[in-house]
Design a protein around this motif. Structure first.
Motif, short mmCIF file in Angstrom:
data_model
loop_
_atom_site.label_atom_id
_atom_site.label_comp_id
_atom_site.label_asym_id
_atom_site.label_seq_id
_atom_site.Cartn_x
_atom_site.Cartn_y
_atom_site.Cartn_z
N LYS A 73 -27.08 31.93 30.72
CA LYS A 73 -25.94 30.68 30.70
C LYS A 73 -26.16 29.85 29.43
O LYS A 73 -25.03 29.16 29.25
CB LYS A 73 -26.40 29.94 32.06
CG LYS A 73 -25.96 30.65 33.34
CD LYS A 73 -25.88 29.91 34.50
CE LYS A 73 -25.20 30.57 35.59
NZ LYS A 73 -25.43 30.03 36.94
N PRO A 74 -27.63 29.55 28.99
CA PRO A 74 -27.48 28.48 27.72
C PRO A 74 -26.42 29.11 26.64
O PRO A 74 -25.63 28.45 26.12
CB PRO A 74 -28.61 28.74 27.17
CG PRO A 74 -29.49 28.69 28.66
CD PRO A 74 -28.60 29.63 29.45
N ALA A 75 -26.35 30.53 26.61
CA ALA A 75 -25.85 31.18 25.45
C ALA A 75 -24.10 31.30 25.92
O ALA A 75 -23.44 31.20 25.08
CB ALA A 75 -26.14 32.57 25.49
N ILE A 76 -23.82 31.52 27.17
CA ILE A 76 -22.50 31.53 27.72
C ILE A 76 -21.93 30.04 27.41
O ILE A 76 -20.85 29.71 26.94
CB ILE A 76 -22.38 31.81 29.20
CG1 ILE A 76 -22.94 33.04 29.18
CG2 ILE A 76 -20.83 31.46 29.68
CD1 ILE A 76 -22.94 33.59 30.89
N ALA A 77 -22.65 28.99 27.72
CA ALA A 77 -22.46 27.60 27.48
C ALA A 77 -22.07 27.07 26.03
O ALA A 77 -21.16 26.47 25.78
CB ALA A 77 -23.37 26.59 28.15
#
Length: 283
Positions: A73-77
């Motif tokens: 999720k950090p990468a998606i964000a």
């Protein structure tokens, strides 16, 4: 039933579950590859997307599938943030966004770009939601209702100024008290030197009166450090109150330069999920 028979019965359901997961990941991969931001948000939270964008109440949730990408999720964000922040900065030009290092999917939101600007809340990039400092918004709405020249801390500032005036008056009288003590010392010294009249009733009464006055003045003088400390504290308090009012006025001016009211501003902020994704969908 043999173990092989059990495996045969369960196999289609298991394969179906795996197919759903594979399909989900494939759709998310395709959406990101094609830079289809609305589709990415739909895949991250289908319930919210369908309820707010497609206006379908009580939509089903894909939360069980979204868990598959919890670790990235950090990468998606990071993928979603630049375009979202560009939109928010253009819509709310007076807001400043700073990524939270301990939570890469979130951004601290500050009101104003001036020194010591206050944090208004937190933006979650993955669902375009804001968590506010509710008291801050309430105070701004309250300040907007005040007459020109008035402020939320006006009464407190008046009270503190009265206390400061009293403390300063006490300190200003220090010179007068010092002179009075010198005069009393001289008078007592004269009485002490007047051996002949020392035991006279008038001299004794005068000495006792002077000594009482001297004791009172000395006791008052001992309060000087305490009063000086109190004055410094009150001056600091006054500075805090005046600074808070000045900062609130700056914040209010920034909001009202773009919105009719604080309520309109917070409502527009709350609608960011819908307005942003609708804008992307409509092109």
């Amino acid at each position: 039933m043999t173990n092989q028979d059990t495996q045969t019965v369960l196999q289609p359901e298991l394969i179906n579950q795996l197919d759903h997961k594979i399909l989900y990941l494939g759709q998310l991969q395709a959406a990101i590859s094609a830079n289809q931001v609305p589709a990415v948000y739909e895949l991250l939270d289908s319930k919210k997307y369908n309820e707010q964008i497609r206006q379908r109440p009580h939509a089903d949730s894909n939360e069980s599938l979204a868990v598959l990408v919890a670790d990235i999720k950090p990468a998606i964000a990071e993928f979603l943030a630049p375009e979202l922040l560009a939109y928010l900065k253009s819509t709310f030009s007076f807001l400043v966004f700073e990524q939270a290092t301990e939570q890469p999917t979130k951004y601290y939101v500050y009101l104003g770009d001036w020194w010591h600007h206050r944090q208004l809340g937190v933006l979650d990039v993955l669902d375009i939601s804001f968590t506010y400092e509710d008291n801050m918004l309430r105070e701004l709405a309250q300040a907007a209702q005040l007459s020109e020249g008035d402020s939320i801390n006006a009464l407190q500032i008046q009270e503190v100024n009265q206390i400061i005036a009293g403390l300063e008056a006490f300190l200003a009288d220090d010179t007068k008290r010092t002179l009075e003590l010198q005069v009393i010392d001289d008078q007592l010294a004269t009485l002490q030197a007047n051996k002949a009249g020392l035991f006279g009733r008038n001299d004794k009464t005068t000495r006792e009166s002077l000594e009482k006055k001297q004791a009172l003045l000395l006791a008052t003088q001992k309060r000087l450090p305490e009063v000086q400390k109190k004055l410094a504290e009150q001056q600091d308090e006054l500075l805090v109150l005046e600074k808070a009012d000045a900062l609130r006025q700056l914040e209010l001016q920034a909001i009202l330069s773009q919105f009719a009211s604080v309520a309109d501003f917070s409502t527009m902020l709350d609608k960011s999920y819908v307005t942003y994704l609708t804008r992307l969908i409509e092109g």
